[in-house]
Design a protein around this motif. Structure first.
Motif, PDB file in Angstrom:
ATOM      1  N   VAL A  80       0.370  -1.426   0.025  1.00 43.49           N
ATOM      2  CA  VAL A  80      -0.042   0.265   0.094  1.00 43.49           C
ATOM      3  C   VAL A  80       0.800   1.206  -0.166  1.00 43.49           C
ATOM      4  CG1 VAL A  80      -1.862   1.386   1.460  1.00 43.49           C
ATOM      5  CG2 VAL A  80      -1.649  -1.435   1.463  1.00 43.49           C
ATOM      6  N   VAL A  81       0.855   2.107  -1.826  1.00 43.30           N
ATOM      7  CA  VAL A  81       1.588   3.347  -0.674  1.00 43.30           C
ATOM      8  C   VAL A  81       1.179   4.261  -2.122  1.00 43.30           C
ATOM      9  CG1 VAL A  81       2.038   2.367  -3.645  1.00 43.30           C
ATOM     10  CG2 VAL A  81       3.762   4.245  -2.293  1.00 43.30           C
ATOM     11  N   ALA A  82       0.875   5.547  -1.270  1.00 43.34           N
ATOM     12  CA  ALA A  82       0.713   6.397  -1.833  1.00 43.34           C
ATOM     13  C   ALA A  82       1.252   7.046  -3.708  1.00 43.34           C
ATOM     14  CB  ALA A  82       0.966   8.028  -1.320  1.00 43.34           C
ATOM     15  N   TYR A  83       0.252   7.492  -4.288  1.00 38.65           N
ATOM     16  CA  TYR A  83       0.910   8.162  -5.320  1.00 38.65           C
ATOM     17  C   TYR A  83       1.887   8.657  -5.516  1.00 38.65           C
ATOM     18  CZ  TYR A  83      -0.035   9.473 -10.640  1.00 38.65           C
ATOM     19  OH  TYR A  83       0.245  10.053 -11.307  1.00 38.65           O
ATOM     20  N   PRO A  84       1.832   9.884  -4.607  1.00 37.97           N
ATOM     21  CA  PRO A  84       3.173  10.509  -4.935  1.00 37.97           C
ATOM     22  C   PRO A  84       4.572  10.139  -4.623  1.00 37.97           C
ATOM     23  CG  PRO A  84       1.279  11.771  -4.020  1.00 37.97           C
ATOM     24  CD  PRO A  84       0.401  11.078  -4.240  1.00 37.97           C
ATOM     25  N   ASP A  85       4.120   9.363  -3.306  1.00 36.31           N
ATOM     26  CA  ASP A  85       5.377   9.037  -2.387  1.00 36.31           C
ATOM     27  C   ASP A  85       6.031   8.502  -3.448  1.00 36.31           C
ATOM     28  OD1 ASP A  85       4.931  10.074  -0.221  1.00 36.31           O
ATOM     29  OD2 ASP A  85       4.068   8.581   0.405  1.00 36.31           O
ATOM     30  N   LEU A  86       5.268   6.467  -4.026  1.00 36.06           N
ATOM     31  CA  LEU A  86       5.829   6.177  -5.583  1.00 36.06           C
ATOM     32  C   LEU A  86       6.522   6.438  -6.589  1.00 36.06           C
ATOM     33  CD1 LEU A  86       5.974   2.914  -6.260  1.00 36.06           C
ATOM     34  CD2 LEU A  86       3.750   2.893  -7.744  1.00 36.06           C
ATOM     35  N   LEU A  87       6.090   7.409  -6.964  1.00 37.58           N
ATOM     36  CA  LEU A  87       6.007   8.793  -8.036  1.00 37.58           C
ATOM     37  C   LEU A  87       8.189   9.638  -7.627  1.00 37.58           C
ATOM     38  CD1 LEU A  87       3.831  10.388  -9.846  1.00 37.58           C
ATOM     39  CD2 LEU A  87       5.834   8.512 -11.365  1.00 37.58           C
ATOM     40  N   GLU A  99       9.986   8.182  -5.116  1.00 39.90           N
ATOM     41  CA  GLU A  99      10.239   7.041  -4.588  1.00 39.90           C
ATOM     42  C   GLU A  99      11.790   6.017  -5.442  1.00 39.90           C
ATOM     43  OE1 GLU A  99       9.958   2.394  -4.272  1.00 39.90           O
ATOM     44  OE2 GLU A  99       8.239   3.766  -2.739  1.00 39.90           O
ATOM     45  N   VAL A 100      10.594   6.532  -7.025  1.00 39.68           N
ATOM     46  CA  VAL A 100      10.761   5.722  -8.747  1.00 39.68           C
ATOM     47  C   VAL A 100      11.204   6.626  -9.515  1.00 39.68           C
ATOM     48  CG1 VAL A 100      10.696   4.284 -10.436  1.00 39.68           C
ATOM     49  CG2 VAL A 100       9.487   3.278  -8.736  1.00 39.68           C
ATOM     50  N   LEU A 101      11.542   7.284  -9.571  1.00 34.61           N
ATOM     51  CA  LEU A 101      11.671   8.788 -10.555  1.00 34.61           C
ATOM     52  C   LEU A 101      12.359  10.376 -10.103  1.00 34.61           C
ATOM     53  CD1 LEU A 101       8.848   8.315 -13.004  1.00 34.61           C
ATOM     54  CD2 LEU A 101      10.873   7.746 -12.925  1.00 34.61           C
ATOM     55  N   GLY A 102      11.757  10.512  -8.374  1.00 35.90           N
ATOM     56  CA  GLY A 102      12.360  11.011  -8.315  1.00 35.90           C
ATOM     57  C   GLY A 102      11.311  12.493  -8.521  1.00 35.90           C
ATOM     58  N   VAL A 103      10.394  12.426  -8.769  1.00 37.86           N
ATOM     59  CA  VAL A 103       9.327  12.991  -9.515  1.00 37.86           C
ATOM     60  C   VAL A 103       8.271  13.793  -8.261  1.00 37.86           C
ATOM     61  CG1 VAL A 103       6.932  13.288 -10.770  1.00 37.86           C
ATOM     62  CG2 VAL A 103       9.064  12.394 -12.039  1.00 37.86           C
ATOM     63  N   ASP A 104       8.091  15.167  -8.281  1.00 40.65           N
ATOM     64  CA  ASP A 104       7.237  15.434  -7.675  1.00 40.65           C
ATOM     65  C   ASP A 104       5.664  15.852  -7.988  1.00 40.65           C
ATOM     66  OD1 ASP A 104       5.274  17.627  -5.485  1.00 40.65           O
ATOM     67  OD2 ASP A 104       6.821  18.297  -5.300  1.00 40.65           O
ATOM     68  N   ALA A 105       4.756  14.567  -8.144  1.00 39.59           N
ATOM     69  CA  ALA A 105       3.453  15.062  -8.546  1.00 39.59           C
ATOM     70  C   ALA A 105       2.748  15.629  -8.277  1.00 39.59           C
ATOM     71  CB  ALA A 105       2.706  13.058  -8.063  1.00 39.59           C
ATOM     72  N   LEU A 106       2.986  16.471  -7.310  1.00 37.73           N
ATOM     73  CA  LEU A 106       2.324  17.833  -6.661  1.00 37.73           C
ATOM     74  C   LEU A 106       2.746  19.406  -7.299  1.00 37.73           C
ATOM     75  CD1 LEU A 106       0.585  16.285  -3.254  1.00 37.73           C
ATOM     76  CD2 LEU A 106       0.238  15.822  -5.303  1.00 37.73           C
ATOM     77  N   ASN A 107       3.933  19.094  -7.916  1.00 40.19           N
ATOM     78  CA  ASN A 107       4.009  20.385  -7.743  1.00 40.19           C
ATOM     79  C   ASN A 107       5.191  20.631  -8.890  1.00 40.19           C
ATOM     80  OD1 ASN A 107       3.452  22.398  -5.616  1.00 40.19           O
ATOM     81  ND2 ASN A 107       4.615  20.284  -4.444  1.00 40.19           N
ATOM     82  N   ASP A 108       5.512  18.883  -9.231  1.00 40.59           N
ATOM     83  CA  ASP A 108       6.690  19.346 -10.556  1.00 40.59           C
ATOM     84  C   ASP A 108       5.262  20.316 -12.378  1.00 40.59           C
ATOM     85  OD1 ASP A 108       8.978  19.244  -9.767  1.00 40.59           O
ATOM     86  OD2 ASP A 108       8.949  17.059 -10.294  1.00 40.59           O
ATOM     87  N   ASP A 109       5.645  20.835 -13.119  1.00 39.67           N
ATOM     88  CA  ASP A 109       5.275  21.508 -14.588  1.00 39.67           C
ATOM     89  C   ASP A 109       5.445  20.160 -15.342  1.00 39.67           C
ATOM     90  OD1 ASP A 109       7.738  21.804 -15.103  1.00 39.67           O
ATOM     91  OD2 ASP A 109       7.433  23.852 -15.047  1.00 39.67           O
ATOM     92  N   ALA A 110       4.597  20.405 -16.403  1.00 39.26           N
ATOM     93  CA  ALA A 110       4.783  19.564 -17.434  1.00 39.26           C
ATOM     94  C   ALA A 110       6.181  19.515 -18.286  1.00 39.26           C
ATOM     95  CB  ALA A 110       3.770  19.890 -18.661  1.00 39.26           C
ATOM     96  N   ALA A 111       7.255  20.723 -18.491  1.00 38.64           N
ATOM     97  CA  ALA A 111       7.833  20.841 -18.775  1.00 38.64           C
ATOM     98  C   ALA A 111       9.268  19.400 -18.245  1.00 38.64           C
ATOM     99  CB  ALA A 111       9.377  21.897 -19.545  1.00 38.64           C
ATOM    100  N   ARG A 112       9.211  20.135 -16.181  1.00 33.76           N
ATOM    101  CA  ARG A 112      10.395  19.107 -15.711  1.00 33.76           C
ATOM    102  C   ARG A 112       9.535  17.491 -15.990  1.00 33.76           C
ATOM    103  NH1 ARG A 112      14.208  16.301 -13.110  1.00 33.76           N
ATOM    104  NH2 ARG A 112      13.063  15.966 -11.140  1.00 33.76           N
TER     105      ARG A 112
END
Length: 326
Positions: free
Chosen positions: A149-156, A158-171
């Protein structure tokens, strides 16, 4: 002469057994089976989902025709608002743009709603259903006993170093390029998040494990309540068996004002992407105004579940008449 033969003789008996097991699961819990229309006057506006338009040759149903339903969600919520109590349905549904080893434009969908449940409680029930159904036949494959069981933002992150709530489309596009992911066409932020999750993260899920993703970005959950634990997220979850998505659920939104705001956001996103804008369902808003009880709902792909139980990797091996032979 064309090859007229149905394609899934090897799974036919298993399908019948699975449907019986699903109905038994809900009968034991006192959940009522219901039926709702396949053809409706309106449909969903979710930009990630395309609906099939239907028009009678003799003009029956009016000049506008109707829409083949992508899920029975909207009419089932009208039943809930009318006092139905806990309900489920095994429905035939239709989605455009979906055909291949894991997608068929017409498929079987199990959808159910539980009063007094939130998203986490319902996700647990989905896991229980998968485990009980898999145990019904010793020849069927079973998932590992403990899900992740894992939160969507936490998994992104963890695996990709992506901030799912703040990174823009270019990033997000830059991260995709680093991973060798090439996507044709122009994508907005949510579409990039979908691409990164489905093409870079989910393929790494262990084959036998159930994974529950929760707390999706609010922009990806028009009909879910806001998360109580994470600002910017919604109470949405998805359930995977291995790398195959089986189910998508919500702690259901009951606020009609918020529903109208999100619906207009989806309209705007469709227009920005150049997508067609189907007729919106004309009844759900009234049901929300009348009062939807506190509940959680989930939709689970029956054909995909059958794939996992039988160890098949192509949905066309568990459907007698897949698209192209229907």
């Amino acid at each position: 002469m064309s090859d007229w033969r149905p394609r899934a003789a090897g799974s036919r008996v298993a399908r019948a057994r699975l449907l019986a097991e699903l109905r038994g699961f809900f009968a034991r819990r006192g959940v009522l089976e219901v039926e709702t229309p396949i053809l409706g006057r309106g449909t969903v506006l979710d930009p990630a989902m395309e609906s099939w338009h239907a028009q009678a040759g003799d003009g029956a149903g009016g000049r506008e025709g109707g829409w083949l339903q992508t899920s029975p969600e909207y009419p089932m919520k009208r039943l809930l608002a009318d006092g139905s109590g806990d309900i489920y349905q095994i429905a035939r549904v239709f989605r455009g743009g979906e055909s291949g080893a894991r997608h068929n434009p017409e498929f079987s969908l199990l959808e159910w709603y539980r009063l007094g449940f939130d998203d986490r409680t319902l996700a647990d029930e989905v896991v229980t259903l998968l485990q009980e159904v898999a145990a019904a036949d010793p020849a069927w494959q079973a998932p590992d006993p403990e899900p992740r069981v894992v939160a969507y933002p936490d998994l992104l992150d963890e695996v990709l170093g992506v901030d799912a709530l703040n990174d823009d489309a270019a990033r997000l596009q830059a991260v995709a390029a680093e991973r060798g992911l090439t996507v044709h066409g122009e994508l907005d932020r949510d579409a990039w998040l979908d691409a990164l999750m489905s093409l870079c993260v989910v393929p790494g899920f262990p084959p036998g494990r159930i994974t529950i993703l929760h707390d999706y970005p609010e922009s990806q959950a028009i009909l879910a309540r806001r998360s109580r634990e994470r600002p910017g997220c919604a109470a949405r979850f998805e359930v995977y068996w291995g790398d195959l998505e089986l189910a998508n659920g919500y702690f259901e939104l009951t606020d009609p004002v918020e529903f109208r705001r999100r619906r207009e956001q989806d309209r705007a996103r469709r227009r920005a992407r150049g997508q067609p804008e189907p007729a919106a369902d004309p009844f759900l808003e009234g049901a929300l105004e009348a009062g939807l009880p506190d509940c959680a709902g989930v939709a689970l792909g029956v054909d995909r579940l059958l794939m996992r139980l039988l160890g098949e990797d192509d949905i066309r091996r568990v459907i007698d008449f897949p698209w192209g032979r229907a």
